[in-house]
Design an enzyme around this catalytic site. Structure first.
Site, PDB file in Angstrom:
ATOM      1  N   ASP A  13      37.126  46.703  34.684  1.00  0.00           N
ATOM      2  CA  ASP A  13      36.768  46.711  36.147  1.00  0.00           C
ATOM      3  C   ASP A  13      38.177  46.238  36.751  1.00  0.00           C
ATOM      4  O   ASP A  13      39.090  46.467  36.432  1.00  0.00           O
ATOM      5  CB  ASP A  13      36.175  44.943  36.294  1.00  0.00           C
ATOM      6  CG  ASP A  13      35.529  44.820  37.499  1.00  0.00           C
ATOM      7  OD1 ASP A  13      35.027  45.731  38.309  1.00  0.00           O
ATOM      8  OD2 ASP A  13      35.782  43.703  38.235  1.00  0.00           O
ATOM      9  N   SER A  14      38.218  46.571  38.167  1.00  0.00           N
ATOM     10  CA  SER A  14      39.264  46.416  39.097  1.00  0.00           C
ATOM     11  C   SER A  14      39.995  44.847  39.045  1.00  0.00           C
ATOM     12  O   SER A  14      41.189  44.734  39.600  1.00  0.00           O
ATOM     13  CB  SER A  14      38.822  46.702  40.686  1.00  0.00           C
ATOM     14  OG  SER A  14      37.978  45.782  40.874  1.00  0.00           O
ATOM     15  N   CYS A  77      31.862  48.039  36.749  1.00  0.00           N
ATOM     16  CA  CYS A  77      32.434  48.097  38.132  1.00  0.00           C
ATOM     17  C   CYS A  77      31.689  49.208  38.843  1.00  0.00           C
ATOM     18  O   CYS A  77      31.505  49.998  38.519  1.00  0.00           O
ATOM     19  CB  CYS A  77      33.895  48.538  38.158  1.00  0.00           C
ATOM     20  SG  CYS A  77      34.683  48.783  39.760  1.00  0.00           S
ATOM     21  N   GLU A 156      37.462  36.370  43.830  1.00  0.00           N
ATOM     22  CA  GLU A 156      38.729  36.295  43.159  1.00  0.00           C
ATOM     23  C   GLU A 156      39.606  35.188  43.393  1.00  0.00           C
ATOM     24  O   GLU A 156      40.342  34.695  42.642  1.00  0.00           O
ATOM     25  CB  GLU A 156      39.883  37.531  43.795  1.00  0.00           C
ATOM     26  CG  GLU A 156      39.308  38.857  43.403  1.00  0.00           C
ATOM     27  CD  GLU A 156      39.261  39.382  41.805  1.00  0.00           C
ATOM     28  OE1 GLU A 156      40.412  38.714  41.441  1.00  0.00           O
ATOM     29  OE2 GLU A 156      38.925  40.172  41.561  1.00  0.00           O
ATOM     30  N   CYS A 188      27.885  44.768  43.025  1.00  0.00           N
ATOM     31  CA  CYS A 188      29.397  44.436  43.081  1.00  0.00           C
ATOM     32  C   CYS A 188      29.335  43.284  41.903  1.00  0.00           C
ATOM     33  O   CYS A 188      28.501  42.506  42.084  1.00  0.00           O
ATOM     34  CB  CYS A 188      30.239  44.148  44.185  1.00  0.00           C
ATOM     35  SG  CYS A 188      31.918  43.669  43.711  1.00  0.00           S
ATOM     36  N   HIS A 190      31.422  41.190  41.281  1.00  0.00           N
ATOM     37  CA  HIS A 190      31.715  39.950  41.583  1.00  0.00           C
ATOM     38  C   HIS A 190      30.704  39.173  42.429  1.00  0.00           C
ATOM     39  O   HIS A 190      30.566  37.952  42.106  1.00  0.00           O
ATOM     40  CB  HIS A 190      32.770  39.842  42.843  1.00  0.00           C
ATOM     41  CG  HIS A 190      34.279  40.443  42.238  1.00  0.00           C
ATOM     42  ND1 HIS A 190      34.276  41.939  42.068  1.00  0.00           N
ATOM     43  CD2 HIS A 190      35.378  39.913  42.285  1.00  0.00           C
ATOM     44  CE1 HIS A 190      35.772  41.939  41.625  1.00  0.00           C
ATOM     45  NE2 HIS A 190      36.279  40.825  41.935  1.00  0.00           N
TER      46      HIS A 190
END
Length: 276
Positions: A13-14, A77, A156, A188, A190
Site C-alpha cells: 500500500d502507499s 491499495c 495517517e 480506500c 484507509h
C-alpha cells in the site's frame, strides 16, 4: 510445491491504510506468514499520476518476489489497483490481487435502488475503475463518486474518531446521503478505520462495503484452488511490517492502529527500496 506453500503472502500500500486488508487476511488465513510493505516515502498515491503509481507498484512487487520470495501479492491499495493490477497480472507469474472487483460485486448485489456511492482518493475516483466495474455488472446502476483526501490524512495521523473526523465526514458524505444511495463502497484502504463515523453520518439504511474483506476471501479461495494454503492450524503465521520511510509513520497511528488491528505489536522497519 511444498516450498511454495511455505512462502509468505505479500501486501503493499502507499502507507498504513492497507493494514485494514492485512487484518482481514490475518483473520481468514491465520497460519500464513504475511509481509506488508507500506510505501510511506511516496504517500499519498491518490493525487499522483497513475503511470507513476504503476511504476512504484511494480518496484515493490519485484522486491517482494525477489527478496521476500512471496507466493502471492495483494495490491492493498485502491489507487494502486486502479493504476496497475491488470498490467501486474500480465508480467508476473504468481497470483496478483486487487481490491476493486470483489467490492463491486458485493455492492451491486446489496443495492436495492441501484444507487451506489463510492468514496476514495482522487486517483481512484478519477480513474473510473470502480465506475466501469459497476457498469459492467449492472449498466443501469447509478454511481455517485466523491474523493475524500482528508480522510487519508486523518488516518495517517491516527485520528479515527472525534469532532474533526465527524465534521470532515459530514462535509464529504452529505451529498451522497442527499442522492439517496443505499450502498457505499469504502474505496480506500484507509477508510475502514473511520467506519464508525461514516456509518453514523450515512445512517443505518445505507450498507457499507469494505473491499478489504472481499479481497481477503478472494485470496483464500485462490490459494485453496492452487494448493498453496499453509495447512498448519496449530501454528500462527509470522507478520512483518516494512515501510520505505519510517519517519512518516506517526506515533499516534501506532497507538490507535495497534488497537484497531487487534495486534499485540505493530512494529515497522524501514527498507527504502527506491534508493537505486
Amino acid at each position: 510445491m511444498l516450498d511454495d506453500v511455505k512462502r509468505p503472502i505479500g501486501l503493499l500500500d502507499s502507507g498504513v491504510g492497507g493494514l485494514t486488508v492485512a487484518r482481514e487476511v490475518f483473520k481468514l488465513l491465520p497460519e500464513e506468514d504475511i509481509i506488508y510493505f507500506g510505501d510511506t516515502l511516496h504517500l499519498p498515491y491518490g493525487p499522483k499520476d497513475l503511470d507513476l503509481v504503476c511504476d512504484y507498484v511494480e518496484k515493490i512487487i519485484r522486491y517482494l518476489i525477489t527478496e521476500k520470495k512471496v507466493k502471492a501479492v495483494v495490491i492493498a491499495c485502491n489507487t494502486g489497483t486502479s493504476a496497475a493490477l491488470s498490467y501486474m497480472q500480465k508480467i508476473f507469474d504468481i497470483p496478483i490481487f486487487g481490491v476493486i472487483n470483489g467490492a463491486v460485486e458485493k455492492a451491486v448485489n446489496l443495492s436495492k435502488n441501484s444507487k451506489i456511492a463510492l468514496i476514495g482518493t482522487e486517483g481512484t475516483v478519477n480513474s473510473g475503475a470502480y465506475q466501469k466495474a459497476i457498469f459492467n455488472l449492472a449498466e443501469k446502476d447509478q454511481v455517485f463518486a466523491r474523493s475524500c483526501p482528508e480522510f487519508v490524512e486523518l488516518v495517517e495521523e491516527g485520528k479515527f474518531t472525534g469532532p474533526e473526523v465527524k465534521s470532515t465526514a459530514e462535509f464529504y458524505l452529505e451529498p451522497l446521503r442527499e442522492a439517496g444511495v443505499d450502498v457505499l463502497i469504502l474505496g480506500c484502504t484507509h477508510f475502514p478505520y473511520l467506519t464508525a463515523v461514516i456509518a453514523e453520518v450515512m445512517g443505518a439504511e445505507v450498507k457499507l462495503v469494505n473491499p478489504a474483506y472481499e479481497v481477503a476471501r478472494e485470496v483464500k479461495l485462490n490459494l485453496i484452488l492452487n494448493n498453496l494454503v499453509r495447512n498448519s492450524a496449530a501454528v500462527s503465521g509470522q507478520h512483518q511490517f516494512l515501510v520505505s520511510d519510517l519517519s512518516r509513520v506517526s506515533q499516534d497511528f501506532l497507538q490507535h492502529g495497534r488497537e484497531f488491528l487487534q495486534l499485540d505489536e505493530l512494529n515497522f522497519k524501514e527498507d527504502n527500496i527506491f534508493r537505486n
